[in-house]
Design a protein around this motif. Structure first.
Motif, PDB file in Angstrom:
ATOM      1  N   GLN A  94       0.805  -1.225   0.000  1.00 47.95           N
ATOM      2  CA  GLN A  94       0.000   0.000   0.000  1.00 47.95           C
ATOM      3  C   GLN A  94       0.839   1.277   0.000  1.00 47.95           C
ATOM      4  OE1 GLN A  94      -2.354  -1.684   3.514  1.00 47.95           O
ATOM      5  NE2 GLN A  94      -3.928  -0.500   2.469  1.00 47.95           N
ATOM      6  N   ILE A  95       2.159   1.107  -0.030  1.00 52.55           N
ATOM      7  CA  ILE A  95       3.071   2.257   0.031  1.00 52.55           C
ATOM      8  C   ILE A  95       3.781   2.418  -1.306  1.00 52.55           C
ATOM      9  CG2 ILE A  95       5.091   3.248   1.216  1.00 52.55           C
ATOM     10  CD1 ILE A  95       2.710   2.814   3.130  1.00 52.55           C
ATOM     11  N   VAL A  96       3.831   3.650  -1.808  1.00 48.78           N
ATOM     12  CA  VAL A  96       4.640   3.963  -2.998  1.00 48.78           C
ATOM     13  C   VAL A  96       5.470   5.208  -2.674  1.00 48.78           C
ATOM     14  CG1 VAL A  96       4.674   4.568  -5.452  1.00 48.78           C
ATOM     15  CG2 VAL A  96       2.915   3.013  -4.581  1.00 48.78           C
ATOM     16  N   VAL A  97       6.787   5.080  -2.842  1.00 48.32           N
ATOM     17  CA  VAL A  97       7.711   6.198  -2.634  1.00 48.32           C
ATOM     18  C   VAL A  97       7.960   6.865  -3.989  1.00 48.32           C
ATOM     19  CG1 VAL A  97      10.037   6.829  -1.861  1.00 48.32           C
ATOM     20  CG2 VAL A  97       8.797   4.964  -0.713  1.00 48.32           C
ATOM     21  N   SER A  98       7.931   8.192  -4.010  1.00 50.00           N
ATOM     22  CA  SER A  98       8.079   8.930  -5.269  1.00 50.00           C
ATOM     23  C   SER A  98       9.084  10.065  -5.124  1.00 50.00           C
ATOM     24  CB  SER A  98       6.726   9.501  -5.702  1.00 50.00           C
ATOM     25  OG  SER A  98       5.790   8.467  -5.911  1.00 50.00           O
ATOM     26  N   THR A  99       9.385  10.700  -6.271  1.00 49.88           N
ATOM     27  CA  THR A  99      10.330  11.813  -6.274  1.00 49.88           C
ATOM     28  C   THR A  99       9.588  13.085  -5.853  1.00 49.88           C
ATOM     29  OG1 THR A  99      11.600  10.700  -7.967  1.00 49.88           O
ATOM     30  CG2 THR A  99      12.020  13.030  -7.695  1.00 49.88           C
ATOM     31  N   GLY A 100       9.322  13.176  -4.555  1.00 46.62           N
ATOM     32  CA  GLY A 100       8.585  14.308  -4.008  1.00 46.62           C
ATOM     33  C   GLY A 100       7.095  14.030  -3.933  1.00 46.62           C
TER      34      GLY A 100
END
Length: 395
Positions: A94-100
């Protein structure tokens, strides 16, 4: 406009905050003494314990492509943070890390909105929201709240704005540009309305969560009926003074997170490896580690409100979070100041830049054309001097 460019880019507005910062830089290069109160950026350095983690990661040879949606260890730190600070339980899927956090918001809009789908934007809203919705071919629907409402819409206003075409509601709390904060009771009232409209997905931008002067932050996803239909956006740029590190993240229903992962995989892939390792350390730290910044912002808020109370034609409320004040300056519309005819908040902001050499941002692009945004992420000396100049020009 260049006819060979796409309609998409020709119709996309330039970010007002970045445009004002560029104009201020231009005047600085001409030798003008500009006080910049336009950018949403803490004036602190990234804490040493976070920088040390980044240096360690370089020496440990983190230099390869990362998983598109973030390192598993970072996801675990985000899961722990959500549980600790927001009473939200997520798993890695359920987690997505993005560029900002900006990319996080864009991912969500691009995976949810079809042409003509409506997205409710409580106004004032952050400048990029409407542009991102339009880029995703959605239709922004502004719901306005002025200074008399502390810039917060009511549940009744929300109910009136929902149509069969409404797909999304996107808002921030604490709010950029106004610093307003929705209480748990106000979010419960939104939830009571949204329960009658199960087709609406809520996107809650909580990037300013820790810069909060009430000691209470409420997340709409923590309301049981809203958990399965809310995307919570967060990141480290504001609270940890890490704007340039470019790391944001979401907690979301698995089906939305998977779609964002797929979208990101075709656009940027994974976020910077060194920044991700540093963010693990930032998120694992207790909030007390950054309390010194929050305390400084609280002092500056009180200072600027006190100073602005003496400025003619400014109406302000008391913001509960973030590091902005959003005065209503519409009393100046229709008047001439130093040869500048003031008809809009853009006219007013440009006049302040040219005559007082103070950079602010007009409220036009925040969906609230009667206001200007002033950032107090600056030293007390700069704030005091900036308001002195504004007062002088307007007297």
């Amino acid at each position: 406009m260049n006819s060979q460019l796409s309609d998409r880019i020709n119709n996309l507005p330039v970010s007002a905050t970045l445009a004002m910062a560029a104009k201020a830089r231009e005047l600085k290069e001409q030798g003008k003494d500009i006080i910049g109160l336009s950018l949403g950026e803490p004036d602190f350095n990234t804490p040493d314990f976070v920088k040390d983690a980044a240096i360690r990661a370089i020496h440990e040879n983190y230099n390869s492509y990362t998983p598109v949606d973030g390192y598993p260890e970072l996801k675990d730190a985000i899961i722990t943070k959500f549980k600790r600070d927001n009473n939200l339980t997520y798993d890695r899927s359920q987690i997505v890390v993005s560029t900002g956090a900006k990319q996080s918001i864009a991912n969500v809009a691009l995976v949810l909105l079809n042409k003509g789908d409506e997205c409710i934007l409580p106004a004032p809203y952050w400048v990029s929201y409407a542009a991102i919705v339009e880029l995703a071919e959605g239709t922004p629907v502004e719901v306005k709240a002025g200074v008399d409402q502390n810039f917060k819409i009511t549940a009744e206003q929300l109910r009136a704005a929902i149509t069969p075409k409404t797909k999304m509601m996107l808002f921030s709390s604490p709010n950029n540009p106004s610093g307003s904060l929705y209480s748990e009771e106000e979010l419960q009232a939104f939830a009571a309305v949204l329960e009658d409209h199960p087709h609406v997905i809520v996107v809650s931008d909580e990037i300013y969560e820790h810069i909060n002067y009430t000691g209470k932050h409420a997340s709409i996803a923590a309301i049981p009926s809203m958990y399965d239909r809310t995307v919570t956006i967060n990141g480290v740029s504001k609270a940890f003074a890490m704007t340039g590190w470019r790391v944001g993240y979401i907690g979301a229903p698995t089906w939305i997170a998977r779609a964002c992962n797929k979208m990101q995989g075709q656009i940027t892939s994974g976020t910077n490896c060194i920044a991700q390792r540093a963010v693990i350390t930032a998120l694992e730290a207790p909030v007390s580690k950054i309390q010194y910044m929050i305390d400084a912002f609280a002092e500056r808020r009180d200072l600027i409100l006190n100073l602005l109370s003496e400025v003619k034609g400014f109406t302000t409320d008391t913001p509960d979070g973030a590091f902005y004040v959003f005065p209503d300056i519409s009393a100046w519309f229709g008047k001439t100041v130093k040869g500048h005819q003031i008809e809009t908040s853009t006219d007013f902001s440009l006049m302040l830049l040219e005559e007082a050499h103070v950079a602010t941002v007009s409220g036009d692009s925040f969906g609230t054309p009667e206001c200007i945004r002033i950032s107090y992420a600056a030293s007390s000396e700069k704030i005091t001097e900036a308001v002195r100049r504004i007062k002088e020009v307007l007297s």
